[in-house]
Motif scaffolding. Structure first.
Motif, PDB file in Angstrom:
ATOM      1  N   ASP A 103      26.968 -23.231 -41.185  1.00 24.90           N
ATOM      2  CA  ASP A 103      27.169 -23.033 -39.753  1.00 24.90           C
ATOM      3  C   ASP A 103      26.258 -21.963 -39.185  1.00 24.90           C
ATOM      4  OD1 ASP A 103      29.092 -25.021 -39.270  1.00 24.90           O
ATOM      5  OD2 ASP A 103      30.697 -23.751 -40.008  1.00 24.90           O
ATOM      6  N   ALA A 104      26.040 -20.890 -39.945  1.00 21.39           N
ATOM      7  CA  ALA A 104      25.170 -19.816 -39.449  1.00 21.39           C
ATOM      8  C   ALA A 104      23.745 -20.320 -39.247  1.00 21.39           C
ATOM      9  CB  ALA A 104      25.184 -18.638 -40.418  1.00 21.39           C
ATOM     10  N   THR A 105      23.261 -21.136 -40.183  1.00 21.79           N
ATOM     11  CA  THR A 105      21.903 -21.663 -40.058  1.00 21.79           C
ATOM     12  C   THR A 105      21.807 -22.662 -38.912  1.00 21.79           C
ATOM     13  OG1 THR A 105      21.642 -21.381 -42.447  1.00 21.79           O
ATOM     14  CG2 THR A 105      20.004 -22.723 -41.327  1.00 21.79           C
ATOM     15  N   ALA A 106      22.842 -23.481 -38.750  1.00 20.70           N
ATOM     16  CA  ALA A 106      22.855 -24.411 -37.620  1.00 20.70           C
ATOM     17  C   ALA A 106      22.863 -23.659 -36.288  1.00 20.70           C
ATOM     18  CB  ALA A 106      24.065 -25.335 -37.717  1.00 20.70           C
ATOM     19  N   ASP A 107      23.567 -22.535 -36.230  1.00 15.26           N
ATOM     20  CA  ASP A 107      23.585 -21.727 -35.008  1.00 15.26           C
ATOM     21  C   ASP A 107      22.183 -21.214 -34.664  1.00 15.26           C
ATOM     22  OD1 ASP A 107      26.302 -22.137 -34.836  1.00 15.26           O
ATOM     23  OD2 ASP A 107      26.863 -20.112 -35.465  1.00 15.26           O
ATOM     24  N   ILE A 108      21.441 -20.796 -35.696  1.00  9.21           N
ATOM     25  CA  ILE A 108      20.078 -20.314 -35.449  1.00  9.21           C
ATOM     26  C   ILE A 108      19.179 -21.454 -34.974  1.00  9.21           C
ATOM     27  CG2 ILE A 108      17.983 -19.488 -36.627  1.00  9.21           C
ATOM     28  CD1 ILE A 108      19.785 -17.223 -35.844  1.00  9.21           C
ATOM     29  N   ALA A 109      19.414 -22.654 -35.493  1.00 11.40           N
ATOM     30  CA  ALA A 109      18.648 -23.814 -35.000  1.00 11.40           C
ATOM     31  C   ALA A 109      18.879 -24.011 -33.506  1.00 11.40           C
ATOM     32  CB  ALA A 109      19.044 -25.070 -35.767  1.00 11.40           C
ATOM     33  N   LEU A 153      15.072 -33.920 -39.360  1.00  8.24           N
ATOM     34  CA  LEU A 153      14.455 -34.265 -40.644  1.00  8.24           C
ATOM     35  C   LEU A 153      15.306 -33.664 -41.752  1.00  8.24           C
ATOM     36  CD1 LEU A 153      10.610 -33.724 -40.168  1.00  8.24           C
ATOM     37  CD2 LEU A 153      11.702 -35.776 -41.087  1.00  8.24           C
ATOM     38  N   GLY A 154      16.066 -34.501 -42.466  1.00  9.40           N
ATOM     39  CA  GLY A 154      16.946 -34.005 -43.514  1.00  9.40           C
ATOM     40  C   GLY A 154      18.358 -33.896 -42.986  1.00  9.40           C
ATOM     41  N   MET A 155      19.215 -34.830 -43.384  1.00  8.22           N
ATOM     42  CA  MET A 155      20.565 -34.874 -42.814  1.00  8.22           C
ATOM     43  C   MET A 155      21.602 -34.486 -43.864  1.00  8.22           C
ATOM     44  SD  MET A 155      21.493 -35.354 -39.749  1.00  8.22           S
ATOM     45  CE  MET A 155      22.304 -36.287 -38.463  1.00  8.22           C
ATOM     46  N   GLY A 156      21.394 -33.318 -44.475  1.00  9.35           N
ATOM     47  CA  GLY A 156      22.388 -32.760 -45.375  1.00  9.35           C
ATOM     48  C   GLY A 156      23.418 -31.966 -44.590  1.00  9.35           C
ATOM     49  N   ARG A 157      24.049 -31.000 -45.262  1.00  5.85           N
ATOM     50  CA  ARG A 157      25.094 -30.208 -44.600  1.00  5.85           C
ATOM     51  C   ARG A 157      24.591 -29.556 -43.312  1.00  5.85           C
ATOM     52  NH1 ARG A 157      26.113 -28.478 -50.037  1.00  5.85           N
ATOM     53  NH2 ARG A 157      28.231 -28.927 -50.773  1.00  5.85           N
ATOM     54  N   ILE A 158      23.441 -28.886 -43.414  1.00  7.56           N
ATOM     55  CA  ILE A 158      22.932 -28.148 -42.251  1.00  7.56           C
ATOM     56  C   ILE A 158      22.471 -29.109 -41.164  1.00  7.56           C
ATOM     57  CG2 ILE A 158      21.135 -26.566 -41.461  1.00  7.56           C
ATOM     58  CD1 ILE A 158      21.334 -25.209 -44.247  1.00  7.56           C
ATOM     59  N   GLY A 159      21.765 -30.165 -41.548  1.00  9.47           N
ATOM     60  CA  GLY A 159      21.320 -31.149 -40.570  1.00  9.47           C
ATOM     61  C   GLY A 159      22.479 -31.758 -39.807  1.00  9.47           C
ATOM     62  N   GLN A 160      23.564 -32.060 -40.527  1.00  8.10           N
ATOM     63  CA  GLN A 160      24.732 -32.642 -39.869  1.00  8.10           C
ATOM     64  C   GLN A 160      25.423 -31.635 -38.949  1.00  8.10           C
ATOM     65  OE1 GLN A 160      27.318 -34.931 -42.521  1.00  8.10           O
ATOM     66  NE2 GLN A 160      25.560 -35.364 -43.842  1.00  8.10           N
ATOM     67  N   ALA A 161      25.424 -30.363 -39.350  1.00 10.79           N
ATOM     68  CA  ALA A 161      26.017 -29.335 -38.492  1.00 10.79           C
ATOM     69  C   ALA A 161      25.216 -29.173 -37.203  1.00 10.79           C
ATOM     70  CB  ALA A 161      26.108 -28.007 -39.239  1.00 10.79           C
ATOM     71  N   ILE A 162      23.897 -29.278 -37.298  1.00  9.03           N
ATOM     72  CA  ILE A 162      23.052 -29.227 -36.100  1.00  9.03           C
ATOM     73  C   ILE A 162      23.328 -30.435 -35.212  1.00  9.03           C
ATOM     74  CG2 ILE A 162      20.672 -29.284 -35.251  1.00  9.03           C
ATOM     75  CD1 ILE A 162      19.897 -27.870 -37.926  1.00  9.03           C
ATOM     76  N   ALA A 163      23.410 -31.604 -35.843  1.00 16.27           N
ATOM     77  CA  ALA A 163      23.641 -32.844 -35.090  1.00 16.27           C
ATOM     78  C   ALA A 163      24.952 -32.783 -34.319  1.00 16.27           C
ATOM     79  CB  ALA A 163      23.636 -34.035 -36.044  1.00 16.27           C
ATOM     80  N   LEU A 285      16.359 -15.223 -39.749  1.00 15.15           N
ATOM     81  CA  LEU A 285      17.710 -14.759 -39.410  1.00 15.15           C
ATOM     82  C   LEU A 285      18.798 -15.776 -39.741  1.00 15.15           C
ATOM     83  CD1 LEU A 285      17.161 -13.128 -35.882  1.00 15.15           C
ATOM     84  CD2 LEU A 285      17.334 -11.978 -38.093  1.00 15.15           C
ATOM     85  N   GLY A 286      18.445 -16.898 -40.367  1.00 13.82           N
ATOM     86  CA  GLY A 286      19.366 -18.014 -40.548  1.00 13.82           C
ATOM     87  C   GLY A 286      20.787 -17.657 -40.928  1.00 13.82           C
ATOM     88  N   THR A 287      20.951 -16.775 -41.914  1.00 12.34           N
ATOM     89  CA  THR A 287      22.304 -16.418 -42.367  1.00 12.34           C
ATOM     90  C   THR A 287      22.633 -14.956 -42.085  1.00 12.34           C
ATOM     91  OG1 THR A 287      21.486 -15.872 -44.587  1.00 12.34           O
ATOM     92  CG2 THR A 287      22.219 -18.145 -44.215  1.00 12.34           C
ATOM     93  N   ALA A 288      21.919 -14.347 -41.143  1.00 17.13           N
ATOM     94  CA  ALA A 288      22.026 -12.901 -40.936  1.00 17.13           C
ATOM     95  C   ALA A 288      23.233 -12.523 -40.086  1.00 17.13           C
ATOM     96  CB  ALA A 288      20.742 -12.349 -40.319  1.00 17.13           C
ATOM     97  N   ALA A 289      24.407 -12.724 -40.659  1.00 17.62           N
ATOM     98  CA  ALA A 289      25.661 -12.236 -40.090  1.00 17.62           C
ATOM     99  C   ALA A 289      26.460 -11.676 -41.260  1.00 17.62           C
ATOM    100  CB  ALA A 289      26.431 -13.359 -39.395  1.00 17.62           C
TER     101      ALA A 289
END
Length: 317
Positions: A103-109, A153-163, A285-289
């Motif tokens: 979720d943190a990485t998706a938030d940065i996206a 590009l790439g629909m793993g955990r992070i890709g799906q969270a972004i979607a 900053l992807g996981t910087a929390a």
């Protein structure tokens, strides 16, 4: 007592949890280990809690000989800085920390998408420089994200969270490219190649793992397929993108902008990229929390705990 090296500075709660379980040596520094330090880590410890930048490649394992260390507990989901096959052949288990970073990485996206589309970095620089002359109707017009099409590009955990964030939060259509069809809880269109995906979206986001198999997936051809108004975002690994080709596309304004959290040769960021107003640049900053980094640390310690208890590790790679 089992000897563990914590190779980088981590949240205090993580270090304390590890000390309660193991005989810990703590390298309380932000910089990656040198080759000599990595060799010593394999020779002097039973396990190592390490992270991005600690390059356990084939040469390091060859120079180390038969290692004392039996596990590398990677702090992070990406592990392309470790030669996993060589480690396995040397009898070393490798683990990572998926899930905690999603979720943190998706938030940065989403942060980068908004900043690039709405020219937020450029606007903030204008205000800080004292050159803003006040509001007017056609000042710094950007791309309205709501209702547009995002390509992932790439629909793993992070890709799906972004979607999910794009579809439910911004009413966006979702397109993607991945090795297999995904079962999603919202509509999405799958494309077979990065070029086809790039040609049909307003924002292209990479959420691929790093490594030889994905190196330069986003190349000059993919960037040429993008529409002139489109934006590119990378929150995965820097080597997924041909950085020189991206710089050319931005310099020549063949795409509207880019938002980057990772770079091909971190921490070096080319001056040509830093000079571009149509590039938003964040320092990985992807996981910087704090709570995210603490959870990553707990997962790494849990992998160590299970391994030395003779149990299956929760997160093998």
């Amino acid at each position: 007592m089992t000897k563990i090296l914590i190779a980088r500075n981590l949240p205090e709660s993580v270090v304390a949890e590890a000390r309660a379980e193991f005989d810990v040596s703590y390298r309380n520094r932000p910089d990656p280990m040198s080759r000599e330090e990595m060799l010593a880590s394999l020779a002097d410890y039973d396990g190592v809690l390490m992270t991005l930048g600690d390059s356990y490649n084939a040469e390091v394992f060859a120079a180390a000989g038969v290692p004392r260390a039996r596990i590398l507990a990677n702090f992070g989901v990406g592990f392309n800085h470790i030669d996993v096959e060589v480690a396995r052949n040397a009898g070393v288990t490798v683990t990572n920390t998926p899930g905690a970073v999603t979720d943190a990485t998706a938030d940065i996206a989403m942060t980068l998408m908004l900043m690039s589309c709405r020219r937020a970095g450029e606007g903030e620089r204008m205000v800080r420089m004292g050159s803003w002359q006040g509001w007017h109707p056609v000042q710094m017009l950007g791309l309205h994200m709501t209702g547009k099409t995002v390509g992932i590009l790439g629909m793993g955990r992070i890709g799906q969270a972004i979607a999910r964030r794009c579809h439910y939060g911004f009413g966006m259509d979702v397109a993607y490219m991945s090795r297999s069809e995904k079962s999603l809880d919202h509509p999405a269109t799958r494309y077979d190649t990065p070029e086809d995906l790039a040609a049909n979206v307003d924002i292209l986001v990479t959420a691929l793992p790093g490594g030889a198999a994905t190196r330069h997936t986003v190349n000059a051809g993919v960037l040429a397929a993008m529409q002139p108004h489109a934006h590119f975002v990378n929150i995965s690994r820097g080597d997924v993108v041909d950085e020189a080709a991206l710089i050319s596309a931005l310099q020549e304004k063949r795409i509207a902008g880019a938002g980057l959290d990772v770079y091909e040769n971190e921490p070096q960021v080319p001056e040509a990229l830093r000079m571009l107003d149509n590039a938003v640049l964040l320092p990985h900053l992807g996981t910087a929390a704090l709570e995210v980094r603490e959870e990553m640390g707990r997962m790494a310690v849990a992998n160590l705990r299970a391994f030395f208890a003779g149990e299956p590790v929760p997160n093998p790679v």
